[in-house]
Scaffold this active site. Structure first.
Site, mmCIF file in Angstrom:
data_model
loop_
_atom_site.group_PDB
_atom_site.id
_atom_site.type_symbol
_atom_site.label_atom_id
_atom_site.label_comp_id
_atom_site.label_asym_id
_atom_site.label_seq_id
_atom_site.Cartn_x
_atom_site.Cartn_y
_atom_site.Cartn_z
ATOM 1 N N PHE A 233 20.717 -10.106 29.340
ATOM 2 C CA PHE A 233 20.723 -11.259 28.416
ATOM 3 C C PHE A 233 19.773 -10.726 27.092
ATOM 4 O O PHE A 233 18.400 -10.750 27.457
ATOM 5 C CB PHE A 233 20.473 -12.521 28.872
ATOM 6 C CG PHE A 233 20.531 -13.512 27.734
ATOM 7 C CD1 PHE A 233 21.425 -13.828 27.119
ATOM 8 C CD2 PHE A 233 19.369 -13.815 27.143
ATOM 9 C CE1 PHE A 233 21.460 -14.678 25.896
ATOM 10 C CE2 PHE A 233 19.134 -14.688 26.237
ATOM 11 C CZ PHE A 233 20.319 -15.343 25.437
ATOM 12 N N HIS A 234 20.047 -10.886 25.998
ATOM 13 C CA HIS A 234 19.157 -11.007 25.005
ATOM 14 C C HIS A 234 19.851 -11.599 23.721
ATOM 15 O O HIS A 234 20.894 -11.525 23.495
ATOM 16 C CB HIS A 234 18.750 -9.511 24.534
ATOM 17 C CG HIS A 234 19.878 -8.554 24.076
ATOM 18 N ND1 HIS A 234 20.587 -7.961 25.131
ATOM 19 C CD2 HIS A 234 20.030 -7.912 22.999
ATOM 20 C CE1 HIS A 234 21.528 -7.051 24.775
ATOM 21 N NE2 HIS A 234 21.108 -6.964 23.330
ATOM 22 N N CYS A 235 19.134 -12.292 22.776
ATOM 23 C CA CYS A 235 19.529 -13.076 21.933
ATOM 24 C C CYS A 235 18.784 -12.595 20.609
ATOM 25 O O CYS A 235 17.699 -12.327 20.549
ATOM 26 C CB CYS A 235 19.095 -14.550 21.929
ATOM 27 S SG CYS A 235 19.465 -15.492 20.688
#
Length: 121
Positions: free
Chosen positions: A92-94
């Site tokens: 996960f990365h935003c």
């Protein structure tokens, strides 16, 4: 194991309980940041409710970090969830992408432009 498991501590601009913020290694624009999960969650839909709440707070922190060095006119906030959505790192990365007046000829449609022809409606 992902590329995010080897981020050096001195590259982390902010660290929280479940995430950390770094500068994107291949920025779309000046100030582009990533919020990355400490645990190996594949995408947004695998975060628990506490992580989702914390992520919302970190988006505001990332915005402040960007604005302390840059003067963007807007932001795109993006998460790729799944290979068919363009996700290449299954951790996960935003993306917090600052936008600047004139950085594209016509910003109309914003994130809708990820699919050619869908930005104009």
């Amino acid at each position: 194991m992902s590329i995010f498991d080897n981020i050096q501590e001195d590259k982390k601009l902010h660290i929280s309980e479940n995430f950390y913020i770094i500068e994107d290694q291949y920025p779309v624009s000046p100030g582009h940041l990533l919020i990355i999960s400490k645990s190996s969650k594949s995408d947004y839909f695998n975060l628990d409710e506490n992580e989702k709440k914390e992520l919302t707070e970190l988006i505001d922190i990332a915005k402040g970090l960007i604005e302390s060095k840059h003067q963007p006119n807007g932001f795109n906030i993006g998460m790729n969830c799944g290979t068919d959505a363009g996700q290449t790192i299954m951790h996960f990365h935003c993306h917090i992408i600052p936008r600047y007046k004139g950085d594209v000829d016509d910003p109309t449609g914003g994130v809708r432009n990820v699919i050619p022809g869908k930005g104009v409606y």
